[in-house]
Design a protein around this motif. Structure first.
Motif, PDB file in Angstrom:
ATOM      1  N   TYR A 293       0.801  -1.225   0.000  1.00  0.00           N
ATOM      2  CA  TYR A 293       0.000   0.000   0.000  1.00  0.00           C
ATOM      3  C   TYR A 293       0.835   1.277   0.000  1.00  0.00           C
ATOM      4  CZ  TYR A 293       1.115  -1.174   4.871  1.00  0.00           C
ATOM      5  OH  TYR A 293       1.773  -1.553   6.006  1.00  0.00           O
ATOM      6  N   CYS A 294       2.114   1.171   0.324  1.00  0.00           N
ATOM      7  CA  CYS A 294       2.861   2.363   0.713  1.00  0.00           C
ATOM      8  C   CYS A 294       3.676   2.966  -0.422  1.00  0.00           C
ATOM      9  CB  CYS A 294       3.768   2.020   1.883  1.00  0.00           C
ATOM     10  SG  CYS A 294       4.638   3.465   2.522  1.00  0.00           S
TER      11      CYS A 294
ATOM     12  N   GLN B 290       9.846  10.090  12.329  1.00  0.00           N
ATOM     13  CA  GLN B 290       9.332   8.990  11.508  1.00  0.00           C
ATOM     14  C   GLN B 290      10.173   8.802  10.250  1.00  0.00           C
ATOM     15  OE1 GLN B 290       5.447   8.701   9.093  1.00  0.00           O
ATOM     16  NE2 GLN B 290       4.899   7.761  11.031  1.00  0.00           N
TER      17      GLN B 290
ATOM     18  N   GLY C 189      11.036   5.630   6.820  1.00  0.00           N
ATOM     19  CA  GLY C 189      10.941   4.267   6.319  1.00  0.00           C
ATOM     20  C   GLY C 189      11.901   3.402   7.124  1.00  0.00           C
ATOM     21  N   GLU C 190      11.935   2.113   6.843  1.00  0.00           N
ATOM     22  CA  GLU C 190      12.906   1.257   7.537  1.00  0.00           C
ATOM     23  C   GLU C 190      14.238   1.399   6.807  1.00  0.00           C
ATOM     24  OE1 GLU C 190      11.825  -2.611   8.844  1.00  0.00           O
ATOM     25  OE2 GLU C 190       9.839  -1.964   9.515  1.00  0.00           O
TER      26      GLU C 190
ATOM     27  N   SER D  82       9.046   6.408  15.224  1.00  0.00           N
ATOM     28  CA  SER D  82       8.176   5.630  14.335  1.00  0.00           C
ATOM     29  C   SER D  82       9.042   5.149  13.186  1.00  0.00           C
ATOM     30  CB  SER D  82       7.012   6.512  13.857  1.00  0.00           C
ATOM     31  OG  SER D  82       6.179   5.808  12.970  1.00  0.00           O
ATOM     32  N   LEU D  83       9.796   4.083  13.465  1.00  0.00           N
ATOM     33  CA  LEU D  83      10.852   3.631  12.554  1.00  0.00           C
ATOM     34  C   LEU D  83      10.621   2.218  12.064  1.00  0.00           C
ATOM     35  CD1 LEU D  83      13.771   4.591  15.001  1.00  0.00           C
ATOM     36  CD2 LEU D  83      12.650   6.117  13.380  1.00  0.00           C
TER      37      LEU D  83
ATOM     38  N   LEU E  82       5.614   4.542  17.934  1.00  0.00           N
ATOM     39  CA  LEU E  82       4.415   4.266  17.127  1.00  0.00           C
ATOM     40  C   LEU E  82       4.717   3.157  16.132  1.00  0.00           C
ATOM     41  CD1 LEU E  82       3.474   7.946  16.074  1.00  0.00           C
ATOM     42  CD2 LEU E  82       2.580   6.638  18.018  1.00  0.00           C
TER      43      LEU E  82
ATOM     44  N   GLU F 220      -1.409  -2.393  11.658  1.00  0.00           N
ATOM     45  CA  GLU F 220      -1.945  -2.349  10.271  1.00  0.00           C
ATOM     46  C   GLU F 220      -3.211  -3.173  10.092  1.00  0.00           C
ATOM     47  OE1 GLU F 220      -0.614   0.058   8.888  1.00  0.00           O
ATOM     48  OE2 GLU F 220       1.540   0.051   9.230  1.00  0.00           O
TER      49      GLU F 220
ATOM     50  N   ARG G  17       5.279  -8.437  13.624  1.00  0.00           N
ATOM     51  CA  ARG G  17       4.697  -7.124  13.910  1.00  0.00           C
ATOM     52  C   ARG G  17       4.122  -7.113  15.329  1.00  0.00           C
ATOM     53  NH1 ARG G  17       5.704  -2.739  10.692  1.00  0.00           N
ATOM     54  NH2 ARG G  17       4.184  -1.122  11.060  1.00  0.00           N
TER      55      ARG G  17
ATOM     56  N   PHE H 154      -7.182   4.254   4.359  1.00  0.00           N
ATOM     57  CA  PHE H 154      -6.252   3.884   3.278  1.00  0.00           C
ATOM     58  C   PHE H 154      -6.476   4.863   2.126  1.00  0.00           C
ATOM     59  CE2 PHE H 154      -6.234   1.949  -0.976  1.00  0.00           C
ATOM     60  CZ  PHE H 154      -4.862   1.739  -1.118  1.00  0.00           C
ATOM     61  N   ILE H 155      -5.387   5.333   1.539  1.00  0.00           N
ATOM     62  CA  ILE H 155      -5.484   6.199   0.362  1.00  0.00           C
ATOM     63  C   ILE H 155      -4.536   5.629  -0.689  1.00  0.00           C
ATOM     64  CG2 ILE H 155      -5.210   8.551  -0.538  1.00  0.00           C
ATOM     65  CD1 ILE H 155      -5.556   9.600   2.337  1.00  0.00           C
TER      66      ILE H 155
ATOM     67  N   TYR I  19       7.945  12.633   1.029  1.00  0.00           N
ATOM     68  CA  TYR I  19       7.504  11.609   1.980  1.00  0.00           C
ATOM     69  C   TYR I  19       6.067  11.266   1.620  1.00  0.00           C
ATOM     70  CZ  TYR I  19       7.554   8.919   6.310  1.00  0.00           C
ATOM     71  OH  TYR I  19       7.539   7.894   7.234  1.00  0.00           O
TER      72      TYR I  19
ATOM     73  N   LEU J  29       3.437   8.799   1.216  1.00  0.00           N
ATOM     74  CA  LEU J  29       2.919   7.470   1.546  1.00  0.00           C
ATOM     75  C   LEU J  29       1.726   7.145   0.662  1.00  0.00           C
ATOM     76  CD1 LEU J  29       2.879   7.864   5.439  1.00  0.00           C
ATOM     77  CD2 LEU J  29       4.706   6.886   4.036  1.00  0.00           C
TER      78      LEU J  29
HETATM   79  N1  SAH Z   1       8.203   2.721   8.646  1.00  0.00           N
HETATM   80  C1  SAH Z   1       7.360   3.100   9.754  1.00  0.00           C
HETATM   81  C2  SAH Z   1       6.482   4.262   9.420  1.00  0.00           C
HETATM   82  C3  SAH Z   1       5.489   3.893   8.382  1.00  0.00           C
HETATM   83  S1  SAH Z   1       4.556   5.184   7.661  1.00  0.00           S
HETATM   84  C4  SAH Z   1       6.557   1.907  10.185  1.00  0.00           C
HETATM   85  O1  SAH Z   1       6.660   0.850   9.579  1.00  0.00           O
HETATM   86  O2  SAH Z   1       5.857   2.004  11.182  1.00  0.00           O
HETATM   87  C5  SAH Z   1       3.269   5.372   8.857  1.00  0.00           C
HETATM   88  C6  SAH Z   1       1.936   4.740   8.527  1.00  0.00           C
HETATM   89  O3  SAH Z   1       1.424   5.260   7.319  1.00  0.00           O
HETATM   90  C7  SAH Z   1       1.923   3.258   8.301  1.00  0.00           C
HETATM   91  O4  SAH Z   1       1.944   2.559   9.505  1.00  0.00           O
HETATM   92  C8  SAH Z   1       0.629   3.043   7.507  1.00  0.00           C
HETATM   93  O5  SAH Z   1      -0.451   2.660   8.357  1.00  0.00           O
HETATM   94  C9  SAH Z   1       0.357   4.432   6.927  1.00  0.00           C
HETATM   95  N2  SAH Z   1       0.283   4.358   5.450  1.00  0.00           N
HETATM   96  C10 SAH Z   1       1.193   3.869   4.592  1.00  0.00           C
HETATM   97  N3  SAH Z   1       0.710   3.871   3.342  1.00  0.00           N
HETATM   98  C11 SAH Z   1      -0.539   4.357   3.404  1.00  0.00           C
HETATM   99  C12 SAH Z   1      -1.572   4.579   2.450  1.00  0.00           C
HETATM  100  N4  SAH Z   1      -1.412   4.287   1.166  1.00  0.00           N
HETATM  101  N5  SAH Z   1      -2.741   5.103   2.885  1.00  0.00           N
HETATM  102  C13 SAH Z   1      -2.917   5.409   4.178  1.00  0.00           C
HETATM  103  N6  SAH Z   1      -1.995   5.198   5.139  1.00  0.00           N
HETATM  104  C14 SAH Z   1      -0.817   4.680   4.749  1.00  0.00           C
END
Ligand code: SAH
Length: 345
Positions: free
Chosen positions: A68-69, A106, A108-109, A137-138, A158, A162, A182, A232-233, A305, A307
């Motif tokens: 999704y990301c 915050q 990505g990994e 939030s890592l 955080l 999911e 997780r 979710f977007i 950034y 997402l």
């Molecule tokens: N790498 C870190 C931070 C992730 S980004 C981690 O793994 O926790 C933070 C949050 O953004 C994610 O936990 C996810 O729930 C949300 N996210 C990612 N892609 C998204 C999307 N397409 N729509 C809505 N939320 C999203």
């Protein structure tokens, strides 16, 4: 039992069965009542106070490939960046001047951020701003790493779960990621002593109301201090580009039910909620949320950034426009406070 009675019972006992939650989620006829009850419950714990967190998105490199990301590893269109340490400290400086007493780091990994590197950054921030909380939030790390970061001074972590359904988790993530890991990470974070945040997306691909019920029951059982819930977007450069976004209604219902189950929770009105609807975050506050997390990242990096598509990243949601944000929060009937905003346990 009619729906209002169901809502009253949950608001009183902070407990619900799967059937009760499903009934409320599937039926929007008493939404106003649900949101009103959630607001009542939040006011008992937190009055009309809204806590602010300054979000610093310091790297969009990611070794994971969540379907999704937008910053997933395999998205070759993503332009990658890392803030320098100086840039991170400068975000904190700006944030502190604006009144922020929590910084959320915050990313990505990103393997570039070794424990030593992160511990150094955390220690520097805590030394300079001893009155501030540092939230991380890592993503997923091992126990030893989480412990080192905690010992370096990090207060909160955080990590959204999911989805609390294993089969659903596997549909959202590549095979090398695991639901068990997780969940184990969340347990470890709590054991170490972090104020811990779980959370989930609403309307993610293949999600059913039954899945949301499991998320809510997981929250009710695990009792995290924080819960991030956003729609979710879809993002155009991911395998889920053609899926529909989560809806405002379902997200607000999930926020409100979370508040009823977790009266003391710190629940943000998320950026994603503000992205799907111009009034999204105000409506989130009115449905039980009590935190907002404006962006403190340098303006030039914010759009990177990414997402999900159309993420609000300029204008009033940014930390610089805190006065405007405060006015919006107050027009919704709440008041921004500038302290650490710890959990009321
Ligand atoms: N790498 C870190 C931070 C992730 S980004 C981690 O793994 O926790 C933070 C949050 O953004 C994610 O936990 C996810 O729930 C949300 N996210 C990612 N892609 C998204 C999307 N397409 N729509 C809505 N939320 C999203």
């Amino acid at each position: 039992m009619d729906i209002k009675n169901l809502i009253d019972n949950i608001a009183e006992k902070h407990k619900a069965s799967a059937d009760e939650l499903l009934t409320i989620l599937k039926n929007d006829s008493e939404d106003e009542y649900l949101f009103h009850k959630a607001d009542q419950v939040r006011r008992i714990a937190y009055g009309g106070e809204v806590y602010i967190r300054g979000l610093i998105e310091f790297s969009n490199y990611c070794k994971n490939d969540c379907l999704y990301c937008g910053i997933r590893r395999d998205n070759r269109c993503a332009q990658r960046y890392r803030l320098s340490e100086e840039e991170i400290y400068s975000c904190c400086h700006t944030g502190y001047e604006l009144g922020f007493r929590t910084f959320v780091m915050q990313s990505g990994e990103d393997p570039f951020y070794t424990d030593d590197r992160l511990c150094g950054i955390i220690k520097n921030i805590k030394k300079k701003y001893p009155d501030c909380a540092v939230t991380l939030s890592l993503g997923e790390r091992n126990e030893e790493s989480y412990k080192k970061l905690f010992d370096a001074g990090a207060d909160r972590y955080l990590l959204r779960h999911e989805t609390a359904s294993k089969e659903h988790y596997q549909k959202l993530h590549p095979p090398e990621m695991s639901y068990e890991n997780r969940m184990d990470c969340l347990k470890i974070l709590k054991k170490i002593g972090y104020q811990t945040g779980a959370g989930f997306m609403v309307g993610s691909p293949y999600q059913t109301y039954e899945n949301i019920v499991r998320d809510l029951l997981f929250i009710s059982d695990f009792k995290p201090e924080m819960v991030g819930i956003g729609p979710f977007i879809s993002h155009k450069d991911t395998p889920f580009k053609d899926f529909d976004n989560g809806t405002l209604r379902d997200t607000l219902a999930a926020v409100a039910l979370t508040r009823l189950l977790l009266p003391n929770g710190l629940i943000p009105a998320t950026t994603a909620l503000g992205t799907i609807s111009p009034e999204g975050r105000e409506l989130g506050l009115k449905a039980g949320a009590n935190v907002v997390m404006p962006n403190l990242s340098p303006t030039d990096y914010r759009k990177l950034y990414s997402l999900y598509d159309n993420k609000i990243c300029t204008g009033d949601e940014s930390a610089q426009c805190i006065k405007y944000l405060a006015a919006r929060v107050s027009s919704a009937g709440y008041k921004i406070v500038t302290d650490r905003g710890d959990w009321h346990g």
